[in-house]
Design an enzyme around this catalytic site. Structure first.
Site, PDB file in Angstrom:
ATOM      1  N   HIS A 308      47.803  41.547  39.252  1.00 49.77           N
ATOM      2  CA  HIS A 308      48.718  40.753  38.236  1.00 49.77           C
ATOM      3  C   HIS A 308      49.865  40.006  39.584  1.00 49.77           C
ATOM      4  O   HIS A 308      50.280  40.893  40.232  1.00 49.77           O
ATOM      5  CB  HIS A 308      49.633  41.342  37.266  1.00 49.77           C
ATOM      6  CG  HIS A 308      50.167  40.512  36.381  1.00 49.77           C
ATOM      7  ND1 HIS A 308      51.314  39.815  36.403  1.00 49.77           N
ATOM      8  CD2 HIS A 308      49.575  40.178  34.959  1.00 49.77           C
ATOM      9  CE1 HIS A 308      51.485  38.968  35.341  1.00 49.77           C
ATOM     10  NE2 HIS A 308      50.450  39.226  34.680  1.00 49.77           N
ATOM     11  N   ASP A 365      44.185  42.379  30.301  1.00 52.78           N
ATOM     12  CA  ASP A 365      42.761  42.033  29.812  1.00 52.78           C
ATOM     13  C   ASP A 365      41.780  42.876  30.042  1.00 52.78           C
ATOM     14  O   ASP A 365      40.506  42.915  29.705  1.00 52.78           O
ATOM     15  CB  ASP A 365      42.245  40.743  30.842  1.00 52.78           C
ATOM     16  CG  ASP A 365      42.988  39.532  30.437  1.00 52.78           C
ATOM     17  OD1 ASP A 365      43.687  38.978  31.388  1.00 52.78           O
ATOM     18  OD2 ASP A 365      43.113  39.154  29.371  1.00 52.78           O
TER      19      ASP A 365
HETATM   20  C1  SDX Z   1      46.504  37.141  33.186  1.00 54.73           C
HETATM   21  O1  SDX Z   1      50.734  35.261  35.119  1.00 54.73           O
HETATM   22  C2  SDX Z   1      50.540  36.196  33.812  1.00 54.73           C
HETATM   23  O2  SDX Z   1      51.476  36.353  33.270  1.00 54.73           O
HETATM   24  C3  SDX Z   1      49.067  35.848  33.291  1.00 54.73           C
HETATM   25  C4  SDX Z   1      49.051  36.840  32.171  1.00 54.73           C
HETATM   26  C5  SDX Z   1      49.609  36.362  30.943  1.00 54.73           C
HETATM   27  O3  SDX Z   1      49.861  37.138  30.066  1.00 54.73           O
HETATM   28  O4  SDX Z   1      49.625  35.009  30.830  1.00 54.73           O
HETATM   29  O5  SDX Z   1      49.358  38.297  32.249  1.00 54.73           O
HETATM   30  C6  SDX Z   1      47.372  36.884  31.710  1.00 54.73           C
HETATM   31  O6  SDX Z   1      46.212  36.067  33.728  1.00 54.73           O
HETATM   32  C7  SDX Z   1      46.392  38.428  33.362  1.00 54.73           C
HETATM   33  C8  SDX Z   1      45.663  38.353  35.039  1.00 54.73           C
HETATM   34  C9  SDX Z   1      44.235  38.233  34.429  1.00 54.73           C
HETATM   35  N1  SDX Z   1      43.119  37.981  35.683  1.00 54.73           N
HETATM   36  C10 SDX Z   1      42.444  39.083  36.222  1.00 54.73           C
HETATM   37  O7  SDX Z   1      42.447  40.024  35.678  1.00 54.73           O
HETATM   38  C11 SDX Z   1      41.468  38.442  37.427  1.00 54.73           C
HETATM   39  C12 SDX Z   1      41.493  39.693  38.476  1.00 54.73           C
HETATM   40  N2  SDX Z   1      42.922  39.761  39.063  1.00 54.73           N
HETATM   41  C13 SDX Z   1      43.367  38.739  40.354  1.00 54.73           C
HETATM   42  O8  SDX Z   1      42.293  37.541  40.380  1.00 54.73           O
HETATM   43  C14 SDX Z   1      44.441  38.670  40.791  1.00 54.73           C
HETATM   44  O9  SDX Z   1      45.164  39.977  40.642  1.00 54.73           O
HETATM   45  C15 SDX Z   1      45.537  37.737  39.946  1.00 54.73           C
HETATM   46  C16 SDX Z   1      44.762  36.335  39.822  1.00 54.73           C
HETATM   47  C17 SDX Z   1      45.535  38.096  38.654  1.00 54.73           C
HETATM   48  C18 SDX Z   1      46.762  37.822  40.826  1.00 54.73           C
HETATM   49  O10 SDX Z   1      46.582  37.180  42.064  1.00 54.73           O
HETATM   50  P1  SDX Z   1      47.719  36.848  43.028  1.00 54.73           P
HETATM   51  O11 SDX Z   1      48.961  37.380  42.788  1.00 54.73           O
HETATM   52  O12 SDX Z   1      47.592  35.632  43.566  1.00 54.73           O
HETATM   53  O13 SDX Z   1      47.296  38.018  44.153  1.00 54.73           O
HETATM   54  P2  SDX Z   1      46.406  37.672  45.103  1.00 54.73           P
HETATM   55  O14 SDX Z   1      45.025  37.133  44.577  1.00 54.73           O
HETATM   56  O15 SDX Z   1      47.134  37.101  46.528  1.00 54.73           O
HETATM   57  O16 SDX Z   1      46.004  39.251  45.824  1.00 54.73           O
HETATM   58  C19 SDX Z   1      46.930  40.026  46.658  1.00 54.73           C
HETATM   59  C20 SDX Z   1      45.601  40.992  47.311  1.00 54.73           C
HETATM   60  C21 SDX Z   1      44.662  40.285  48.025  1.00 54.73           C
HETATM   61  O17 SDX Z   1      44.123  40.967  49.013  1.00 54.73           O
HETATM   62  P3  SDX Z   1      44.583  40.225  50.542  1.00 54.73           P
HETATM   63  O18 SDX Z   1      44.365  38.949  50.675  1.00 54.73           O
HETATM   64  O19 SDX Z   1      46.129  40.667  50.335  1.00 54.73           O
HETATM   65  O20 SDX Z   1      44.101  41.426  51.311  1.00 54.73           O
HETATM   66  O21 SDX Z   1      45.167  41.911  46.348  1.00 54.73           O
HETATM   67  C22 SDX Z   1      43.906  41.363  46.245  1.00 54.73           C
HETATM   68  C23 SDX Z   1      43.304  40.275  46.794  1.00 54.73           C
HETATM   69  O22 SDX Z   1      42.213  39.974  47.414  1.00 54.73           O
HETATM   70  N3  SDX Z   1      43.243  41.663  44.847  1.00 54.73           N
HETATM   71  C24 SDX Z   1      42.091  42.230  44.316  1.00 54.73           C
HETATM   72  C25 SDX Z   1      42.282  41.949  42.885  1.00 54.73           C
HETATM   73  N4  SDX Z   1      43.580  41.162  42.594  1.00 54.73           N
HETATM   74  C26 SDX Z   1      44.077  41.089  43.819  1.00 54.73           C
HETATM   75  N5  SDX Z   1      41.475  42.875  44.871  1.00 54.73           N
HETATM   76  C27 SDX Z   1      40.507  43.247  44.167  1.00 54.73           C
HETATM   77  N6  SDX Z   1      40.379  43.050  42.873  1.00 54.73           N
HETATM   78  C28 SDX Z   1      41.307  42.451  41.939  1.00 54.73           C
HETATM   79  N7  SDX Z   1      41.468  42.232  40.754  1.00 54.73           N
END
Ligand code: SDX
Length: 430
Positions: A308, A365
């Site tokens: 998140h 989720d």
């Molecule tokens: C919702 O914003 C809100 O409040 C949203 C929400 C709401 O109520 O409105 O809470 C609802 O959208 C919840 C989130 C649902 N999405 C997912 O579950 C999809 C999977 N999660 C990711 O795509 C990710 O965690 C995000 C999009 C939720 C957050 O992404 P960020 O904050 O932009 O973080 P990032 O993508 O920069 O990740 C940071 C690091 C990265 O690695 P590095 O580049 O630093 O090496 O963490 C890794 C990412 O690759 N990473 C993951 C991961 N999520 C982040 N690696 C594996 N699996 C994951 N799920």
């Protein structure tokens, strides 16, 4: 908001600039840089807005490190335990918990706006039966603005109130009709004798040929799931609604924009993607392979329902969601092996250095799809249910923005890295 004693200092091109630091009631201070471009000729740069407060708001507070979520100061765990979705809707819209009479009056108002204009039902006929419900929601909700010209003057508080009530009231009907259309069953009309959530369950799973008994435990679980999805600060879809609303667009069009943004798998589409992922994993012995894929930078696979932007601790909604899942399984006397896979995946991920280091925890989720599937919703309906509930947050945030006399159109700038000016070359000279 309050002014901090100390200002923020910036030195650029040998010039010193001071910027006020503003303090909210709780949470990080903000540096007020509204005059920065005028004073320095430079923009700030923050793709994804990871360090940017886009607005002032009194609706919802999140502490991502502590896993805290408050709606108008009330912790999500207490609201999920003791409140109702209609009461939380009133709280978000009005700022205080309602009295018994106020809640009854609000509930009555919403109940009497659940019916759709009969011509709106024709819109469904234009979709293929296998259209994704979110495609239908985008279209039908946007079309509402063609039916309610009497409530699109956003400068009129009365218009804002009636269009907010219409949106909150009609989303269950629109979502249920999208489901009925997809399975070829007749669409059900609202039943005003039922609760908001009971009415939705009947419109979704009831049929004209026989009476539908709302299962109390399912009604309670569904209502709690709606509470957990009601609002969440300035997430992507809420920011979309605010940006669309800042141009003066009507609330129906703004809500349709929010639905479109929520559809993405990185946002509200994650509940659908998370269950698909858990079903693809299939059994706990295949989990290590998927965890390794999630850690592989060359593999686009991510653990859906994990991580998140704000929560760097356990999403408090996920805690309530898991508890609700157990209650629904007990009530339905079911047990889905996918739940065991989810629990094992969570256990292995939370003990893996990659996830610990990046502070990746289950979010709202991760478990929701398992519950919704056990109640009978197809995976494609999951994000439509998220949109149904988040409409409360969208209209509350939209009202807060439009009611602010200082509100201006949102118009970010950019760091331009394209070609500098050059002269046109005729095609025969290229
Ligand atoms: C919702 O914003 C809100 O409040 C949203 C929400 C709401 O109520 O409105 O809470 C609802 O959208 C919840 C989130 C649902 N999405 C997912 O579950 C999809 C999977 N999660 C990711 O795509 C990710 O965690 C995000 C999009 C939720 C957050 O992404 P960020 O904050 O932009 O973080 P990032 O993508 O920069 O990740 C940071 C690091 C990265 O690695 P590095 O580049 O630093 O090496 O963490 C890794 C990412 O690759 N990473 C993951 C991961 N999520 C982040 N690696 C594996 N699996 C994951 N799920």
């Amino acid at each position: 908001m309050n002014l901090a004693d100390e200002q923020a200092k910036l030195t650029l091109n040998g010039n010193d600039h001071d910027y006020p630091v503003l303090q909210g009631s709780v949470g990080p201070d903000v540096i007020d840089i509204r005059k920065l471009y005028g004073q320095t000729g430079a923009f700030t740069f923050d793709p994804g807005y990871k360090s940017t407060a886009s607005c002032e708001s009194a609706l919802t507070y999140i502490d991502g490190n502590e896993g805290v979520l408050l709606h108008r100061g009330y912790p999500i765990g207490q609201l999920a335990e003791h409140s109702s979705f209609m009461e939380v809707a009133y709280l978000l819209l009005n700022g205080e918990l309602p009295s018994g009479d106020e809640l009854a009056d609000f509930d009555n108002t919403i109940t009497r706006h659940t019916m759709l204009h009969d011509q709106l039902r024709q819109f469904y006929q234009g979709f293929r039966r296998d259209a994704h419900p979110m495609a239908i929601m985008c279209g039908v909700v946007g079309a509402l603005s063609a039916f309610y010209h009497d409530s699109t003057d956003i400068s009129d508080p009365e218009h804002r109130t009636i269009s907010s009530h219409r949106l909150i009231a009609k989303m269950p009907t629109i979502a249920a009709m999208a489901y009925k259309y997809s399975i070829g069953q007749p669409m059900m009309q609202p039943d005003n004798s039922l609760s908001y959530t009971g009415n939705f369950l009947r419109m979704t799973f009831g049929v004209p040929a026989e009476p539908y008994e709302v299962h109390p435990a399912i009604e309670k679980a569904m209502d709690r799931i709606f509470i957990l999805h009601a609002d969440h600060e300035q997430n992507a879809s809420t920011s979309t609604v605010r940006l669309a609303g800042s141009s003066g667009a009507n609330p129906f069009a703004c809500t349709a924009a929010g639905i479109a943004c929520l559809w993405g798998p990185a946002h509200g589409g994650a509940n659908e993607a998370a269950l698909n992922m858990l079903q693809e994993i299939g059994s706990p012995d295949r989990i290590p392979h998927y965890i390794e894929r999630a850690k592989d930078k060359n593999d686009p696979f991510r653990l859906m329902g994990f991580g998140h932007r704000v929560y760097k601790n356990y999403d408090p909604r996920a805690t309530v969601m898991q508890k609700t899942l157990r209650e629904v399984f007990d009530a339905l006397n079911v047990n889905d092996p996918v739940f065991e896979t989810a629990l094992r995946l969570e256990e292995l991920a939370l003990n893996d250095d990659y996830f610990k280091e990046k502070k990746l925890f289950p979010n709202v989720d991760f478990y929701s799809g398992i519950i919704l599937s056990s109640i009978g919703f197809p995976t494609t309906m999951f994000t439509a249910l998220f949109a149904l509930a988040r409409t409360v947050g969208w209209v509350a945030q939209w009202n807060e923005m439009i009611s602010d006399p200082g509100q201006v159109i949102g118009r970010p700038r950019q760091l331009y890295t394209g070609p500098t000016q050059r002269d046109y070359v005729p095609v025969d000279k290229r």
